[in-house]
Design an enzyme around this catalytic site. Structure first.
Site, PDB file in Angstrom:
ATOM      1  N   PHE B 248       0.818  -1.220   0.000  1.00 11.12           N
ATOM      2  CA  PHE B 248       0.000   0.000   0.000  1.00 11.12           C
ATOM      3  C   PHE B 248       0.851   1.268   0.000  1.00 11.12           C
ATOM      4  CE2 PHE B 248      -2.411  -3.255   2.509  1.00 11.12           C
ATOM      5  CZ  PHE B 248      -3.258  -3.614   1.487  1.00 11.12           C
ATOM      6  N   GLY B 475       0.101  -8.673  -4.254  1.00 11.75           N
ATOM      7  CA  GLY B 475      -1.198  -9.238  -3.905  1.00 11.75           C
ATOM      8  C   GLY B 475      -2.262  -8.808  -4.890  1.00 11.75           C
ATOM      9  N   THR B 476      -1.835  -8.118  -5.936  1.00 12.13           N
ATOM     10  CA  THR B 476      -2.746  -7.466  -6.862  1.00 12.13           C
ATOM     11  C   THR B 476      -3.196  -8.350  -8.011  1.00 12.13           C
ATOM     12  OG1 THR B 476      -0.697  -6.608  -7.762  1.00 12.13           O
ATOM     13  CG2 THR B 476      -2.008  -5.103  -6.448  1.00 12.13           C
ATOM     14  N   ILE B 622     -10.215  -3.586 -18.923  1.00 11.16           N
ATOM     15  CA  ILE B 622      -9.979  -4.346 -17.696  1.00 11.16           C
ATOM     16  C   ILE B 622      -9.306  -5.662 -18.083  1.00 11.16           C
ATOM     17  CG2 ILE B 622     -11.044  -5.408 -15.682  1.00 11.16           C
ATOM     18  CD1 ILE B 622     -11.090  -2.287 -15.747  1.00 11.16           C
ATOM     19  N   PRO B 625     -10.967  -9.136 -15.110  1.00  7.41           N
ATOM     20  CA  PRO B 625     -12.065  -8.608 -14.279  1.00  7.41           C
ATOM     21  C   PRO B 625     -12.089  -9.190 -12.876  1.00  7.41           C
ATOM     22  CG  PRO B 625     -12.856  -9.211 -16.470  1.00  7.41           C
ATOM     23  CD  PRO B 625     -11.431  -9.692 -16.376  1.00  7.41           C
ATOM     24  N   GLN B 631      -9.130  -5.949  -6.466  1.00  5.14           N
ATOM     25  CA  GLN B 631      -8.456  -4.688  -6.167  1.00  5.14           C
ATOM     26  C   GLN B 631      -9.456  -3.639  -5.699  1.00  5.14           C
ATOM     27  OE1 GLN B 631      -4.901  -3.099  -7.262  1.00  5.14           O
ATOM     28  NE2 GLN B 631      -5.022  -4.789  -5.834  1.00  5.14           N
ATOM     29  N   GLU B 698      -5.841   2.011  -7.211  1.00  2.00           N
ATOM     30  CA  GLU B 698      -6.094   3.082  -6.248  1.00  2.00           C
ATOM     31  C   GLU B 698      -7.457   3.731  -6.457  1.00  2.00           C
ATOM     32  OE1 GLU B 698      -2.516   5.497  -6.494  1.00  2.00           O
ATOM     33  OE2 GLU B 698      -1.477   4.055  -5.229  1.00  2.00           O
TER      34      GLU B 698
END
Lengths: 316, 738
Positions: B248, B475-476, B622, B625, B631, B698
């Site tokens: 983060f 982790g994304t 995207i 998805p 996220q 974000e």
């Protein structure tokens, strides 16, 4: 963590004697609080006496028609017990409002009563704290005190006692049974068990060195609607800003005890006479003489409103 | 590959793999505990010893003496390092202002001052407590509100263009003339990244070469910073960070764990591992700075904004940067007269720096609350107010269009799906038993930065593909979108692609941060795949422009050859990167969202429970998805924390964040998070990259806090302008209990 020695006691009296004879010895049950505190060097016992073999894990009827809860009954087992759920519902509700399933599986009845404060200054060994290190001062006074006590505090300590279970036990007029190193037993009313800080905030309760809790007894059931409302900053897994345990009868009379406001479960029996007059009447008696900080004065109104919510819920 | 003109039709547009909801290819490793995180890499170096970090007990001053003799003599101890071993701090790495280690000066609480290495973790921890340190305390500055009135401007621009106050048109006159105005002050608190995995590193030396197995979002920054801190040649450092348990923004930078593990390993001649203990994680590290913001809005009676003022004051250690809470206000709404400024006070709290959506997160919490207040004053629906003030160009420079902007569609779609029409404009009107029910909405906005990124792809003799880049997966879902990209480009199933990430020996990527990872890293891989396709075509005797890569074969005309044949005489490697021309400057590349929230507030206690959340996102194509949704919903959780509970509590006497563990710094738990829904508009943006994608990591956070705050207001009729909206802030003013 400081090095320590370890033994497993076979009987309650033996456990009590083992702790009494060695300075710095402590009992170990579920370990859910003590081990954390040892890792942070807030607690630094020299010797641990593990009490898990003491067979104090039963819930039994008393001759008086109440319940004796063994010291080692886990929070999960106690909350799930059919008799407790039926006759002492406020206790089940209070227990499941605390911690998490994993912790409740391990935490014991006696251990829950002996939880230490969650004051953030108690938890930071760089900071003064009379409870952790007597005579160093209280960093919480004048500091971040939002979670801390509004009543019963002193110039030496404004910590709160974090248990939910004990609030319900206080409401139910529970009694703590103990055994001392010399084998003598005694009973301590829950009302007298936890101490207010005064000028010795390092002593959370009335137990003497080596005195072991063997059971908590509950008197005969008192009927009524059993409720526990715990208010916190998130929906779960947090200590109470304020909690209310209440048993309310059909005629609106009843009892109320408060958590998250003092160094012990807070109950003023004299104020309960006003239960039929509403929450404000009760709260003004319960919190007479309160000395909140600027950051936590909201707790007094919150306690009143939480009681009002509980009373409304009891009406159905 | 240089991206200079809008992307045309390319193999990604086939959307056979890209754009499909795809399970994480690293999912099985993670769910079975087989993905090795930094602290668990027991196999990478033998004889690992354990380190333990000692943090400063004061916030400001200096160490007068430190006695490490008892610690050195403690059982199992291999070495004890003291910050006093160095005359002055080790050189700063990139992007940071707080020194990580070295010297007697203490600049913030829990700054690392000593490091104990022992045979076991318990021995290291026990010995650490034996170190005796004496300090001379200085009076520090710890109170933003006290420092704010005398804080200097932080100019925008640089050199001759630097301005204290940025102005477009004549704000003062327009505001004075506006028939409807809002002028309010708001605050947002400091926040902590509070990621699950702490800072953790294993360091090992082989003569002059240092390897760190660590947890870091930006491998190249980390390598460069470590080289500076330790005065090493970059080529003598390898950084490896394949799995990261959340960052983060907290792991954008070199941290003390890596520096101390390296120094400890050097000192004891063995690899050293360390994970920063949780109570140090907040004050030792960076945090999102607190802000004091003011917004003035002037509007016509039909809701057209004529004047916008947004200013923000934050604080930092000397030479730090401000929280740029005004960033989105420059871009979000049309208004001819505008004024913004930032002020930056100096405080001696830990370093303020980037946390997910730096600037926009706290800025939108405030701007979008002010818009809600304006809508109410206008008697206008909050959705309509946003719609009438939409702009398709940069409001400060109308010659720059947005590459795409479907904000209005986000809002219209969201309003319809959420049942927004059922909202009562007048607050505190809806009751369900003891619950006060309210709905709120807010706009989300965040730029989609373009930045260089490189990768390498190898066609193995088996016909399988291996992707290598120093890109990270925090982790994304990076592993998966990289595999999807390679599979799409080379015409193979996704399970024929192996992706290796996070190794500084690989080509330098965008890294993970600022929601720039996905679009840029896949574009870099796209470029590498184009190179590989050329080699494959040449090897197989095709014209690269005509060759079709599909179903494991390369085809043109009526000839078709297995892809694997190209590597029969040895693996083929394509390596390239993406770089961007003016196109991404001439166009404003941003992402947009409409956030809708329903809450219930307990009329007795003031406790807020979120009931429903919806985000409608406009963020280019995207790529996956499924992971994109993860996220966004994760970011919505973070927004719930920011709105309702997260706050670094400052002790203004001792100068530190008091609630420095996960018991006292509360983030949402499962019980706080209700039904969440995400809708992607999914418009490929040809001005963004060959992937036609944008950032999403974000956007999901931006605006959520305000949507919740506005819903709480709609429920209660009590406007709380100081985040987080804890129950004590509205309890007294709640409607009377019936």
């Amino acid at each position: 963590m400081k090095s320590f020695t370890y033994e497993r006691a076979k009987t309650p009296a033996q456990a009590a004697a083992a702790v009494a004879k060695q300075q710095g010895a402590k009992f170990l049950a579920g370990g859910t609080n003590l081990l954390d505190l040892m890792k942070l060097e807030i607690e630094t016992p020299t010797h641990l006496v593990d009490v898990q073999d003491l067979k104090l894990d039963r819930i039994e009827r008393t001759d008086e028609g109440g319940l004796r809860i063994g010291a080692l009954v886990t929070n999960t087992a106690l909350a799930a017990d059919a008799t407790v759920r039926r006759d002492y519902g406020v206790l089940t509700r209070a227990i499941v409002a605390g911690a998490s399933g994993q912790l409740r599986n391990k935490a014991t009845t006696a251990g829950n009563l002996l939880q230490r404060t969650r004051c953030p200054y108690f938890y930071d060994t760089n900071q003064p704290c009379n409870k952790r290190k007597p005579g160093t001062g209280c960093a919480a006074i004048g500091g971040f005190s939002r979670q801390l006590a509004v009543i019963g505090s002193s110039d030496h300590c404004i910590a709160t006692y974090p248990s939910d279970m004990a609030v319900a036990m206080r409401l139910l007029d529970a009694t703590v049974e103990t055994v001392k190193a010399d084998g003598k037993t005694r009973s301590i009313a829950m009302a007298d068990f936890h101490r207010l800080p005064g000028d010795t905030p390092e002593r959370d309760n009335e137990l003497e060195r080596g005195e072991l809790i063997t059971a908590v007894t509950l008197p005969r059931p008192i009927g009524g609607t059993h409720l526990y409302h715990k208010v916190r900053d998130r929906a779960s897994y947090a200590f109470a800003l304020v909690s209310v345990a209440a048993v309310i009868q059909k005629d609106g009379s009843g009892r109320a005890a408060f958590g998250g406001v003092a160094a012990r479960p807070w109950r003023v029996e004299a104020a309960e006479a006003a239960m039929t007059q509403g929450a404000r009447a009760v709260a003004s008696g319960v919190f007479a003489g309160a000395k909140p900080t600027e950051e936590n004065q909201f707790k007094i109104l919150l306690a009143e409103r939480t009681l009002a919510s509980v009373m409304a819920q009891a009406k159905g | 590959m240089k991206f200079e003109t809008p992307a045309t039709q390319n193999p990604i547009d086939q959307m056979k793999v890209i754009g499909r909801a795809t399970d994480r290819i690293d999912g099985p490793l993670k769910t079975t505990g087989m993905a090795p995180y930094a602290y668990e890499r027991h196999d990478v170096a033998s004889g690992q010893a354990y380190g333990y970090i000692v943090g400063a007990a004061i916030a400001k001053g200096r160490i007068t003496t430190m006695d490490t003799s008892r610690a050195k003599a403690a059982p199992g101890v291999l070495t004890v390092l003291s910050t006093l071993d160095h005359d002055k701090p080790l050189p700063l790495g990139m992007m940071n202002i707080a020194h990580l280690y070295g010297g007697a000066e203490i600049a913030h609480y829990h700054q690392a001052i000593a490091f104990v290495v022992a045979e076991t973790f318990e021995q290291a921890r026990a010995a650490a407590s034996l170190i005796q340190t004496e300090y001379a305390r200085d009076k520090g500055r710890f109170d933003l509100a006290a420092a704010a009135p005398s804080a200097p401007y932080e100019p925008s621009g640089s050199g001759a263009d630097a301005k204290d106050i940025e102005r477009v048109g004549d704000f003062a006159a327009a505001y004075a003339a506006a028939p409807v105005t809002i002028d309010q002050r708001y605050t947002t608190p400091g926040e902590s990244h509070a990621m699950m995995e702490p800072f953790a590193t294993i360091a090992g030396w082989e003569s002059e070469k240092l390897t760190i197995w660590t947890s870091n979002q930006m491998i190249a920054w980390n390598k460069g910073s470590l080289a500076k801190a330790l005065s090493l040649k970059p080529e003598n450092i390898r950084v490896d960070s394949p799995y990261i348990g959340g960052g983060f923004g907290g792991k954008l930078f070199l941290r003390a764990d890596a520096v101390l593990a390296a120094l400890g390993a050097k000192a004891c001649g063995r690899p050293v591992k360390v994970a920063m203990q949780r109570p140090l994680m907040i004050n030792n590290a960076t945090h999102r700075p607190a802000t004091i913001q003011r917004i003035q809005l002037g509007a016509t009676k039909d809701g057209k904004l004529t004047a916008i003022h947004h200013s923000s004051t934050s604080s930092n250690l000397p030479d730090g940067k401000p929280e740029t809470a005004i960033a989105q206000t420059k871009m979000l709404y049309a208004a001819p007269n505008r004024e913004y400024w930032l002020k930056l006070a100096v405080t001696d709290l830990p370093e303020g720096n980037a946390m997910r959506a730096p600037g926009e997160a706290p800025g939108l919490m405030v701007l979008e609350m002010a818009m809600d207040e304006l809508a109410e004053k206008l008697g206008m629906d909050p959705v309509e107010l946003r719609v009438v003030n939409d702009t398709q160009v940069d409001p400060g420079d109308p010659s720059r269009p947005f590459s795409q902007r479907h904000l209005v569609e986000c809002l219209r779609t969201g309003a319809e799906k959420f049942g927004w029409s059922r909202r009562h404009a007048k607050p505190a009107q809806v009751r369900e038993g003891k619950w006060l029910i309210g709905m709120g909405m807010a706009v989300g906005f965040r730029d989609s930065p373009n930045t260089k990124s490189a990768a390498r792809i190898r066609l193995e003799k088996t016909g399988r593909l291996t992707v290598e880049t120093d890109m990270t997966d925090i982790g994304t879902g990076t592993y998966t979108i990289m595999a999807q990209t390679a599979a799409e480009m080379m015409g193979v199933p996704i399970d024929h692609v192996k992706v290796i990430l996070g190794d500084s020996d690989f080509p330098v990527s965008a890294g993970s941060g600022g929601q720039w990872g996905a679009n840029n890293a896949t574009s870099g891989l796209y470029a590498a795949c184009v190179k590989l396709r050329e080699q494959v075509a040449q090897q197989l005797g095709f014209n690269a422009a005509d060759a079709i890569f599909a179903d494991g074969k390369v085809s043109a005309g009526n000839r078709s050859v297995p892809l694997a044949d190209a590597a029969r005489s040895g693996p083929l490697t394509g390596e390239d990167g993406i770089d961007y021309g003016d196109i991404v400057k001439k166009n404003q590349l941003s992402t947009f969202a409409g956030h809708f929230v329903e809450v219930a507030v307990d009329a007795y206690t003031g406790e807020t429970r979120i009931r429903r959340m919806l985000a409608v996102c406009d963020a280019g194509r995207i790529l996956n998805p499924k992971s994109a949704r993860s996220q966004v919903i994760g970011a919505m959780v973070m927004g719930a924390g920011a709105a309702m509970m997260e706050e670094l509590a400052v002790d203004k006497r001792f100068g530190y964040f008091v609630n420095h563990d996960l018991a006292s710094y509360e983030v949402p738990v499962h019980a706080d998070i209700p039904h969440q829904e995400v809708i992607f508009l999914d418009y490929p943006d040809d001005k963004s990259s060959p992937m036609k994608a944008k950032g999403i990591g974000e956007l999901g956070l931006c605006g959520v806090g305000a949507a919740i705050a506005n819903a709480i207001y709609n429920a209660t009729g009590v406007r709380v302008r100081d985040y987080p909206i804890t129950l004590d802030k509205h309890l007294e003013k709640l409607p009377a209990i019936a």
